[in-house]
Scaffold this motif. Structure first.
Motif, short mmCIF file in Angstrom:
data_model
loop_
_atom_site.label_atom_id
_atom_site.label_comp_id
_atom_site.label_asym_id
_atom_site.label_seq_id
_atom_site.Cartn_x
_atom_site.Cartn_y
_atom_site.Cartn_z
N TRP A 2 -1.68 36.85 2.84
CA TRP A 2 -0.27 36.61 2.50
C TRP A 2 0.47 37.93 2.26
CZ3 TRP A 2 1.68 32.39 3.95
CH2 TRP A 2 1.04 31.16 3.81
N THR A 3 -0.17 38.88 1.62
CA THR A 3 0.45 40.18 1.37
C THR A 3 0.71 40.92 2.68
OG1 THR A 3 -0.66 40.34 -0.78
CG2 THR A 3 0.20 42.37 0.16
N CYS A 4 -0.24 40.90 3.58
CA CYS A 4 -0.05 41.56 4.87
C CYS A 4 1.04 40.89 5.69
CB CYS A 4 -1.37 41.57 5.65
SG CYS A 4 -2.64 42.65 4.95
N ALA A 5 1.10 39.56 5.64
CA ALA A 5 2.14 38.85 6.39
C ALA A 5 3.53 39.19 5.85
CB ALA A 5 1.90 37.35 6.32
N GLY A 6 3.69 39.18 4.54
CA GLY A 6 4.98 39.53 3.96
C GLY A 6 5.37 40.97 4.24
N ALA A 16 12.87 36.38 4.50
CA ALA A 16 11.68 35.53 4.50
C ALA A 16 10.45 36.28 4.01
CB ALA A 16 11.44 34.99 5.91
N GLY A 17 10.29 37.55 4.42
CA GLY A 17 9.14 38.33 3.97
C GLY A 17 9.16 38.62 2.48
N THR A 18 10.35 38.93 1.94
CA THR A 18 10.46 39.16 0.50
C THR A 18 10.16 37.90 -0.29
OG1 THR A 18 12.13 40.85 0.98
CG2 THR A 18 11.98 40.05 -1.29
N ALA A 19 10.69 36.77 0.18
CA ALA A 19 10.44 35.49 -0.51
C ALA A 19 8.96 35.13 -0.45
CB ALA A 19 11.28 34.39 0.13
N LEU A 20 8.30 35.42 0.66
CA LEU A 20 6.87 35.12 0.79
C LEU A 20 6.05 35.94 -0.20
CD1 LEU A 20 4.66 33.62 2.40
CD2 LEU A 20 4.61 35.57 3.96
N LEU A 21 6.40 37.22 -0.36
CA LEU A 21 5.68 38.05 -1.32
C LEU A 21 5.92 37.57 -2.75
CD1 LEU A 21 6.27 41.59 0.21
CD2 LEU A 21 4.10 40.36 0.08
N ILE A 79 5.35 53.80 -0.16
CA ILE A 79 5.49 52.58 -0.98
C ILE A 79 4.58 51.44 -0.53
CG2 ILE A 79 7.13 50.76 -1.63
CD1 ILE A 79 9.25 52.87 -1.94
N PRO A 80 4.36 51.19 0.76
CA PRO A 80 3.51 50.05 1.16
C PRO A 80 2.14 50.00 0.52
CG PRO A 80 4.74 50.82 3.05
CD PRO A 80 5.01 51.79 1.94
N PRO A 81 1.34 51.10 0.43
CA PRO A 81 0.06 50.97 -0.27
C PRO A 81 0.22 50.65 -1.75
CG PRO A 81 0.50 53.26 0.30
CD PRO A 81 1.49 52.43 1.03
N LEU A 82 1.29 51.12 -2.36
CA LEU A 82 1.57 50.76 -3.75
C LEU A 82 1.94 49.29 -3.86
CD1 LEU A 82 1.78 51.95 -6.61
CD2 LEU A 82 4.21 52.40 -6.14
N LEU A 83 2.61 48.78 -2.84
CA LEU A 83 2.93 47.35 -2.79
C LEU A 83 1.65 46.52 -2.76
CD1 LEU A 83 5.64 45.80 -0.46
CD2 LEU A 83 3.41 44.73 -0.67
N GLY A 84 0.70 46.93 -1.92
CA GLY A 84 -0.57 46.20 -1.85
C GLY A 84 -1.34 46.27 -3.15
N TRP A 85 -1.32 47.43 -3.79
CA TRP A 85 -2.00 47.58 -5.09
C TRP A 85 -1.38 46.65 -6.13
CZ3 TRP A 85 -6.05 50.68 -6.94
CH2 TRP A 85 -6.18 50.75 -8.32
N SER A 86 -0.07 46.62 -6.20
CA SER A 86 0.61 45.78 -7.19
C SER A 86 0.42 44.30 -6.88
CB SER A 86 2.11 46.12 -7.23
OG SER A 86 2.72 45.83 -5.98
N ALA A 87 0.30 43.95 -5.61
CA ALA A 87 0.04 42.55 -5.26
C ALA A 87 -1.33 42.10 -5.75
CB ALA A 87 0.16 42.34 -3.76
#
Length: 432
Positions: A129-133, A184-189, A232-240
């Motif tokens: 789900w994180t990768c899709a968003g 849609a991607g922001t809402a999915l995350l 920012i993207p790797p930090l996004l994955g970490w926070s997810a």
């Protein structure tokens, strides 16, 4: 008798028959009529008969209308062909508009951050789900970038064939596509990960599309702003995965930031004529000798050296990773040093290719030598203990001890809520 046979053969033949003296004479019209009659007698069936006997269609069969079922089938096949061609056309345009290869690289860094932030057990559903968003938000950012730079892209050789400059897609269509997929991607995350990851995705989309993109035509500092976007993207994955931003979660974002500087400086150097034609203010355009560009590239390569040791010191990887990371960083630094000594387009391309090798190997090494995130493990233990408490039979009212005094609620009920990363302390009765 012989004459009768010759007469019959002449009737069955063409328009002339041989005579005794070998000369050809035309057959009278009466004989032609009798020949047609004889042909009917022989079963040839006239003009339509001999056509059908030889496998040809008659004029009546050619002019006969096709049945309605055949017409409907032909119309359906034509419509299906049109739909298939339209789907192929728009799919190709969306693929190029989203810069799908670059977006997949962003997804890879986000997924690596998610795995590094996980404990011993990785939630693969959450990872997907994180990768899709992330993919949807990255595609939106790249599409908006092309919407705002359509005139500039039309002036550059390497971008003039993109969907918008080439006219294969309208600007309004691309803007609607980008806005829809970004929302849609922001809402999915926000739904499948957490609000922190969704906030990072939305802020990164804004930073890339509305700050970095116009800044490319204003000031060379755009390269450093773009490096923040890529970090920012790797930090996004970490926070997810963890629900928080911590210090050890900044290792991979820092690597992405320092890596992007030599990567994009090298690209801007050997494509500087193209960037100048497009009206972009790149760092290499104000550096005719290329010395400042090479020094900045080498300096940021050296900034990558301590990251492997910090990853080991902070408990993210095993002891092997610092040595592998140092060897990889020194290889990339050698390319930057070679470019500094001889500032040619060929050496700039060598440094660019070395940067392309660095990132996937660095991330693969971190994932190969990673250690489970301790805080994630503690959070998982806390959640399991809370579920155990909820499943047990607890009285709805406060219990009383033998002396009649009320027992205090367990400390876990007050400490776990504000500090979810701490393990729930065990409750021990005062009389125990």
């Amino acid at each position: 008798m012989w004459r009768n046979a010759r007469s019959l053969s002449s009737r069955l033949s063409g328009s002339a028959a041989p005579t005794v003296d070998g000369l050809l004479r035309p057959i009278p019209s009466t004989r032609l009529q009798s020949t047609a009659g004889d042909s009917l007698k022989l079963g040839l069936g006239g003009s339509d008969g001999w056509r059908s006997s030889l496998g040809f269609a008659s004029p009546a069969e050619i002019l006969r209308p096709t049945p309605p079922q055949a017409a409907l089938a032909a119309a359906a096949a034509s419509k299906a062909r049109e739909v298939s061609e339209a789907a192929r056309h728009y799919g190709r345009c969306y693929w190029e508009l989203s810069k799908a290869r670059l977006s997949m690289l962003v997804v890879a860094t986000s997924g690596a951050g998610y795995v590094l932030g996980s404990g011993s057990a990785i939630d693969f559903t959450g990872l997907c789900w994180t990768c899709a968003g992330t993919m949807m938000v990255a595609a939106s950012a790249n599409s908006l970038n092309q919407v705002f730079e359509v005139r500039n892209d039309a002036l550059m050789k390497r971008t003039r064939n993109r969907p918008l400059p080439s006219g294969r897609l309208s600007v309004a269509h691309a803007a609607i596509w980008a806005s829809s997929i970004g929302a849609a991607g922001t809402a999915l995350l926000a739904w499948k990960a957490n609000l922190l990851a969704a906030g990072l995705a939305a802020s990164n989309l804004t930073l890339y599309a509305f700050i970095y993109t116009p800044l490319k035509q204003i000031h060379p500092v755009n390269t450093w702003v773009g490096a923040i976007v890529g970090a920012i993207p790797p930090l996004l994955g970490w926070s997810a995965a963890t629900g928080e931003i911590s210090l050890n979660g900044m290792i991979l974002p820092a690597a992405l930031y320092f890596w992007q500087i030599p990567h994009f400086l090298a690209l801007a150097y050997f494509c500087r004529n193209d960037y100048a034609a497009g009206g972009f203010q790149m760092f290499s355009l104000a550096d005719a000798s290329g010395r400042r560009t090479a020094l900045a590239s080498l300096r940021n390569c050296l900034y990558l050296l301590p990251l492997g040791f910090l990853a080991y010191d902070w408990g993210m990887t095993s002891a092997w990773f610092p040595f592998e990371s140092s060897l990889l960083t020194l290889t990339m630094s050698a390319g930057a040093l070679l470019f500094l000594r001889n500032r040619t387009t060929k050496n700039a391309k060598r440094m660019f290719h070395a940067s392309l090798l660095y990132l996937p190997v660095f991330m693969s090494g971190m994932l190969l030598h990673r250690l489970p995130n301790d805080k994630r493990e503690e959070l998982t233990t806390t959640e399991a203990q809370l579920q155990e408490l909820d499943s047990s039979d607890r009285p709805s009212r406060p219990r009383k001890d033998l002396n009649g005094s009320r027992t205090r609620p367990p400390v876990a009920y007050t400490s776990v809520a504000p500090f979810p990363f701490l393990p729930a302390p065990l409750y021990v009765s005062p009389d125990a």
